[in-house]
Write an enzyme that holds these catalytic residues in place. Structure first.
Site, PDB file in Angstrom:
ATOM      1  N   HIS A 219      29.655  44.085  26.441  1.00 39.20           N
ATOM      2  CA  HIS A 219      31.090  44.203  26.698  1.00 39.20           C
ATOM      3  C   HIS A 219      31.867  43.023  26.122  1.00 39.20           C
ATOM      4  CE1 HIS A 219      34.354  45.837  29.570  1.00 39.20           C
ATOM      5  NE2 HIS A 219      34.153  46.672  28.587  1.00 39.20           N
ATOM      6  N   HIS A 254      32.380  38.951  38.649  1.00 42.00           N
ATOM      7  CA  HIS A 254      31.762  39.503  37.432  1.00 42.00           C
ATOM      8  C   HIS A 254      30.679  40.491  37.886  1.00 42.00           C
ATOM      9  CE1 HIS A 254      30.500  39.794  33.357  1.00 42.00           C
ATOM     10  NE2 HIS A 254      29.920  38.617  33.169  1.00 42.00           N
ATOM     11  N   MET A 289      36.245  44.598  45.793  1.00 40.86           N
ATOM     12  CA  MET A 289      35.311  44.542  44.669  1.00 40.86           C
ATOM     13  C   MET A 289      35.131  45.921  44.034  1.00 40.86           C
ATOM     14  SD  MET A 289      34.670  41.490  44.356  1.00 40.86           S
ATOM     15  CE  MET A 289      35.371  40.186  45.332  1.00 40.86           C
ATOM     16  N   GLY A 290      34.993  45.891  42.700  1.00 35.49           N
ATOM     17  CA  GLY A 290      34.820  47.160  41.983  1.00 35.49           C
ATOM     18  C   GLY A 290      36.133  47.713  41.457  1.00 35.49           C
ATOM     19  N   PHE A 291      37.223  46.961  41.668  1.00 43.50           N
ATOM     20  CA  PHE A 291      38.531  47.389  41.142  1.00 43.50           C
ATOM     21  C   PHE A 291      39.116  46.306  40.252  1.00 43.50           C
ATOM     22  CE2 PHE A 291      38.060  50.018  44.857  1.00 43.50           C
ATOM     23  CZ  PHE A 291      38.538  51.239  44.423  1.00 43.50           C
ATOM     24  N   HIS A 293      40.317  44.806  36.232  1.00 42.70           N
ATOM     25  CA  HIS A 293      39.580  44.282  35.075  1.00 42.70           C
ATOM     26  C   HIS A 293      40.481  43.344  34.297  1.00 42.70           C
ATOM     27  CE1 HIS A 293      37.099  44.155  31.478  1.00 42.70           C
ATOM     28  NE2 HIS A 293      36.124  44.540  32.272  1.00 42.70           N
ATOM     29  N   ARG A 302      34.216  52.842  30.726  1.00 46.74           N
ATOM     30  CA  ARG A 302      32.846  53.243  31.081  1.00 46.74           C
ATOM     31  C   ARG A 302      32.792  54.059  32.365  1.00 46.74           C
ATOM     32  NH1 ARG A 302      31.228  47.089  31.270  1.00 46.74           N
ATOM     33  NH2 ARG A 302      33.172  47.212  32.459  1.00 46.74           N
ATOM     34  N   ASP A 344      31.510  48.826  38.003  1.00 48.50           N
ATOM     35  CA  ASP A 344      30.705  48.527  39.190  1.00 48.50           C
ATOM     36  C   ASP A 344      30.976  49.505  40.339  1.00 48.50           C
ATOM     37  OD1 ASP A 344      29.385  46.301  38.094  1.00 48.50           O
ATOM     38  OD2 ASP A 344      31.207  45.111  38.366  1.00 48.50           O
ATOM     39  N   ARG A 369      22.136  43.767  30.308  1.00 50.86           N
ATOM     40  CA  ARG A 369      23.024  42.874  29.541  1.00 50.86           C
ATOM     41  C   ARG A 369      22.251  41.853  28.703  1.00 50.86           C
ATOM     42  NH1 ARG A 369      28.544  42.028  30.180  1.00 50.86           N
ATOM     43  NH2 ARG A 369      28.603  44.292  30.435  1.00 50.86           N
ATOM     44  N   ARG A 388      34.613  23.958  22.373  1.00 48.19           N
ATOM     45  CA  ARG A 388      35.017  22.803  23.167  1.00 48.19           C
ATOM     46  C   ARG A 388      36.540  22.815  23.265  1.00 48.19           C
ATOM     47  NH1 ARG A 388      37.570  18.716  25.562  1.00 48.19           N
ATOM     48  NH2 ARG A 388      36.329  16.828  25.848  1.00 48.19           N
TER      49      ARG A 388
HETATM   50  N1  COA Z   1      41.597  43.901  44.702  1.00 45.32           N
HETATM   51  C1  COA Z   1      42.813  43.549  45.116  1.00 45.32           C
HETATM   52  N2  COA Z   1      43.760  43.072  44.304  1.00 45.32           N
HETATM   53  C2  COA Z   1      43.444  42.965  42.994  1.00 45.32           C
HETATM   54  C3  COA Z   1      42.202  43.352  42.485  1.00 45.32           C
HETATM   55  C4  COA Z   1      41.242  43.819  43.394  1.00 45.32           C
HETATM   56  N3  COA Z   1      40.039  44.180  42.985  1.00 45.32           N
HETATM   57  N4  COA Z   1      42.178  43.131  41.154  1.00 45.32           N
HETATM   58  C5  COA Z   1      43.386  42.629  40.822  1.00 45.32           C
HETATM   59  N5  COA Z   1      44.142  42.538  41.936  1.00 45.32           N
HETATM   60  C6  COA Z   1      45.490  42.029  42.017  1.00 45.32           C
HETATM   61  C7  COA Z   1      45.472  40.528  41.854  1.00 45.32           C
HETATM   62  O1  COA Z   1      45.261  39.859  43.094  1.00 45.32           O
HETATM   63  C8  COA Z   1      46.826  40.257  41.273  1.00 45.32           C
HETATM   64  O2  COA Z   1      47.756  40.279  42.335  1.00 45.32           O
HETATM   65  P1  COA Z   1      49.000  39.260  42.340  1.00 45.32           P
HETATM   66  O3  COA Z   1      49.724  39.513  41.043  1.00 45.32           O
HETATM   67  O4  COA Z   1      49.752  39.645  43.561  1.00 45.32           O
HETATM   68  O5  COA Z   1      48.402  37.894  42.407  1.00 45.32           O
HETATM   69  C9  COA Z   1      47.105  41.480  40.428  1.00 45.32           C
HETATM   70  O6  COA Z   1      46.238  42.503  40.937  1.00 45.32           O
HETATM   71  C10 COA Z   1      46.831  41.324  38.964  1.00 45.32           C
HETATM   72  O7  COA Z   1      45.501  40.950  38.752  1.00 45.32           O
HETATM   73  P2  COA Z   1      45.134  40.247  37.379  1.00 45.32           P
HETATM   74  O8  COA Z   1      45.660  38.864  37.417  1.00 45.32           O
HETATM   75  O9  COA Z   1      45.620  41.100  36.253  1.00 45.32           O
HETATM   76  O10 COA Z   1      43.584  40.270  37.422  1.00 45.32           O
HETATM   77  P3  COA Z   1      42.653  39.248  36.644  1.00 45.32           P
HETATM   78  O11 COA Z   1      42.618  39.631  35.228  1.00 45.32           O
HETATM   79  O12 COA Z   1      42.947  37.831  36.953  1.00 45.32           O
HETATM   80  O13 COA Z   1      41.281  39.565  37.359  1.00 45.32           O
HETATM   81  C11 COA Z   1      39.352  40.641  38.018  1.00 45.32           C
HETATM   82  C12 COA Z   1      40.433  40.589  36.960  1.00 45.32           C
HETATM   83  C13 COA Z   1      38.230  41.565  37.561  1.00 45.32           C
HETATM   84  C14 COA Z   1      38.763  39.249  38.248  1.00 45.32           C
HETATM   85  C15 COA Z   1      39.984  41.173  39.315  1.00 45.32           C
HETATM   86  O14 COA Z   1      40.499  42.462  39.087  1.00 45.32           O
HETATM   87  C16 COA Z   1      39.009  41.190  40.464  1.00 45.32           C
HETATM   88  O15 COA Z   1      38.794  40.156  41.110  1.00 45.32           O
HETATM   89  N6  COA Z   1      38.354  42.349  40.742  1.00 45.32           N
HETATM   90  C17 COA Z   1      37.361  42.417  41.790  1.00 45.32           C
HETATM   91  C18 COA Z   1      36.016  41.955  41.277  1.00 45.32           C
HETATM   92  C19 COA Z   1      35.361  42.917  40.352  1.00 45.32           C
HETATM   93  O16 COA Z   1      35.312  44.117  40.606  1.00 45.32           O
HETATM   94  N7  COA Z   1      34.799  42.381  39.273  1.00 45.32           N
HETATM   95  C20 COA Z   1      34.102  43.160  38.276  1.00 45.32           C
HETATM   96  C21 COA Z   1      34.885  43.143  37.008  1.00 45.32           C
HETATM   97  S1  COA Z   1      34.170  44.240  35.801  1.00 45.32           S
END
Ligand code: COA
Length: 406
Positions: A219, A254, A289-291, A293, A302, A344, A369, A388
Site C-alpha cells: 500500500h 496502522h 478502529m477500522g474507520f 484513512h 480494498r 481492517d 506485508r 532525514r
Molecule cells: N473514528 C472517529 N473519528 C475519526 C476516525 C475514526 N476512526 N478517523 C478520523 N476521524 C476523525 C478525526 O478525529 C478528525 O476529527 P477532527 O477533525 O474533529 O479532529 C477527522 O475525522 C479527520 O480525520 P483525519 O485528520 O483526516 O484523519 P488522519 O488522516 O489524521 O487519520 C487515521 C487517519 C487512519 C489515523 C484515522 O482515520 C484513524 O485513527 N482511524 C482509526 C484507526 C484505523 O482504523 N487505522 C487503520 C488505517 S488503514
C-alpha cells in the site's frame, strides 16, 4: 561478525531525484510544518499506486481487485518483487524455492517457545525476524538478489512462526508444514490441523484467506513501509528494516486496527446495540478502529473485495451476527460522520469467523506485508538518498548553565 566490506557507494541511478535546496530555512517562522507528513510526496515508487480520486489501488499497474480475483498470493509476491506476473514455469520454480525454506531452525523454535505466553504476538514476530537477521552473512550488501533471498526466507518462515506461536499458547503440538500446499492452505493447516471442520479443508475459506493476504500485501508509503525505507536509507540491513516496520505496523492507528475492530465488536456483543455504542464513542471523542484513512477520504479501494469475502464466510459459517454488526456500525458511522471503513473493518471479522485468535490478526498482516516492505527495501536501495527531514525548533532560546543551581 559481518562488517561492511566496502565504503558505501554513491547512488548509481540518481536520475529521478529532486534537486536539493541550496540552503535550509533557518528560523521557525520561515518553516512550513507538515505535521504527520500530511500530503507530502517524498519519492517515486513503481510498486503500487493509491489513487484517492478514483478510489483505486494498483500493484505494478494491475488493479488489486483483479489480482484478488484471478491470482494467488504467491503470484502477487512474485509481481511485487519482480515487476511482472510469473509464467507458469516461473511460478512453479518460485513456489519450489519458497517451499524448500519451510522449516524453523531449532534455535528459533527454542527462542519462541521461551517467550512469555502473554507477550503480544507481534513481539514474537519482531523477535523472530531479529533472530533470522543474526544469520544474515552479508547484511551490508547492496546486492538485490541477496535482499530478495532474505525477503523470500522471511516470507516463507513467518507463517510457521505465527502458527507455532498460536499453538504454543493453546498448549498444542506444532504441526509440520506441508510442502505440497499453497501458502494460505498450509498456514491454515498448521493452525487448525486437517480434522473435519478445519478451514484448511474448505477451498472457500482458503481462498478468502488468500484474498486477504493479497489485499494486505502492499500500500505505497504507509507508516510501516516508510519506516522500512527510512531504515534502509541509512544503508542498514533488510532484517533491521523489517523489524522496524513490524514495530510501526503493531500500532492501532496502522495494522493493529484489525484486532481492535473485533475487540470492539465483541465488547458491543449485540448488533442491536451497535448504533448506540457508535454514537456514545463519538460523543466521547473516541476513535473507532477500522474507520478512516490518511489517503482515502471517500472509501478504501480494498474494502468491497474484502467485504464480499467476509459476507461469504459469515454465511457459510452461520455467523450472520457479525455481518449485522458490521452493517449497523458502518451505517451509523457513515450517517453521523461521513467516514467509511478501511480494509481492517471487514478483514478483522473475517479472520474471527475463520476462528483465528484475535491477537494474531496483525501478525497475519505481517505475513502479507512482508512482500510489499521488501519490494520497497529493494527500490530504496537501488536509488537511495538518506531520509532525514528537518524540524522547527520551538523550545527555549539559547541560555547558559548557571554556576549556582542551588
Ligand atoms: N473514528 C472517529 N473519528 C475519526 C476516525 C475514526 N476512526 N478517523 C478520523 N476521524 C476523525 C478525526 O478525529 C478528525 O476529527 P477532527 O477533525 O474533529 O479532529 C477527522 O475525522 C479527520 O480525520 P483525519 O485528520 O483526516 O484523519 P488522519 O488522516 O489524521 O487519520 C487515521 C487517519 C487512519 C489515523 C484515522 O482515520 C484513524 O485513527 N482511524 C482509526 C484507526 C484505523 O482504523 N487505522 C487503520 C488505517 S488503514
Amino acid at each position: 561478525m559481518a562488517q561492511p566490506t566496502t565504503a558505501p557507494q554513491a547512488n548509481e541511478k540518481g536520475t529521478k531525484k529532486a534537486a536539493k535546496p541550496e540552503t535550509s530555512p533557518s528560523s521557525a517562522s520561515e518553516q512550513k510544518i507538515y505535521k504527520g507528513l500530511y500530503g507530502v510526496v517524498i519519492d517515486y515508487t513503481a510498486i503500487s499506486k493509491v489513487n484517492p480520486e478514483t478510489n483505486s489501488l494498483t500493484y505494478r499497474g494491475y488493479p488489486v481487485q483483479e489480482l484478488a480475483e484471478k491470482c494467488s498470493f504467491e503470484e502477487v509476491a512474485y509481481l511485487l518483487w519482480r515487476g511482472n506476473l510469473p509464467t507458469s514455469a516461473e511460478l512453479a520454480e518460485f513456489c519450489r524455492l519458497e517451499r524448500d525454506l519451510r522449516h524453523l531452525e531449532p534455535g528459533l523454535v527454542d527462542l519462541i517457545m521461551g517467550l512469555p505466553k502473554d507477550c503480544h504476538p507481534m513481539d514474537t514476530v519482531r523477535t523472530a525476524v531479529s533472530w533470522l537477521g543474526c544469520q544474515d552473512e552479508d547484511p551490508f550488501t547492496r546486492d538485490t538478489p541477496h535482499v530478495r533471498d532474505c525477503a523470500r526466507m522471511m516470507w516463507s518462515k513467518l507463517p510457521l512462526v505465527v502458527a507455532l506461536d498460536i499453538r504454543r499458547r493453546q498448549g498444542k503440538e506444532f504441526i509440520e508444514p506441508d510442502k505440497n500446499l499453497g501458502m494460505a492452505e498450509n498456514f491454515l493447516s498448521m493452525v487448525f490441523g486437517r480434522e473435519e471442520g478445519s478451514p484448511a479443508l474448505n477451498p472457500d475459506d482458503v481462498r478468502a484467506f488468500d484474498k486477504s493476504l493479497i489485499l494486505y500485501a502492499e500500500h505505497s508509503f504507509n507508516a510501516s513501509t516508510f519506516t522500512a525505507r527510512v531504515i534502509t536509507s541509512t544503508m542498514s540491513d533488510t532484517f533491521s528494516a523489517v523489524t522496524g516496520a513490524i514495530g510501526a505496523l503493531k500500532g492501532p492507528l496502522h495494522g493493529g486496527a484489525n484486532e481492535f475492530v473485533v475487540h470492539t465488536m465483541l465488547e458491543i456483543g449485540d448488533p442491536e446495540k451497535a448504533e448506540e455504542w457508535v454514537h456514545n464513542a463519538l460523543d466521547n471523542k473516541k476513535l473507532i478502529m477500522g474507520f478512516g484513512h490518511r489517503v482515502y477520504k471517500d472509501g478504501d479501494s480494498r474494502v468491497p473485495t474484502m467485504e464480499a469475502a467476509f459476507r461469504d464466510l459469515a454465511e457459510k459459517h452461520g455467523a450472520q451476527k457479525w455481518v449485522q454488526m458490521y452493517e449497523n456500525m458502518s451505517n451509523t458511522m457513515y450517517e453521523r460522520t461521513g467516514i467509511k471503513p478501511n480494509l481492517d473493518f471487514p478483514a478483522g471479522p473475517a479472520y474471527h469467523v475463520l476462528g483465528i485468535p484475535v491477537e494474531f490478526f496483525t501478525p497475519i498482516f505481517v505475513m502479507a506485508r512482508i512482500t510489499g516492505w521488501t519490494a520497497h527495501i529493494i527500490e530504496q536501495r537501488e536509488d537511495n538518498s538518506l531520509i532525514r527531514p528537518l524540524s522547527a525548533y520551538n523550545g527555549p532560546d539559547q541560555r547558559s548553565v548557571p554556576d549556582d543551581r542551588g
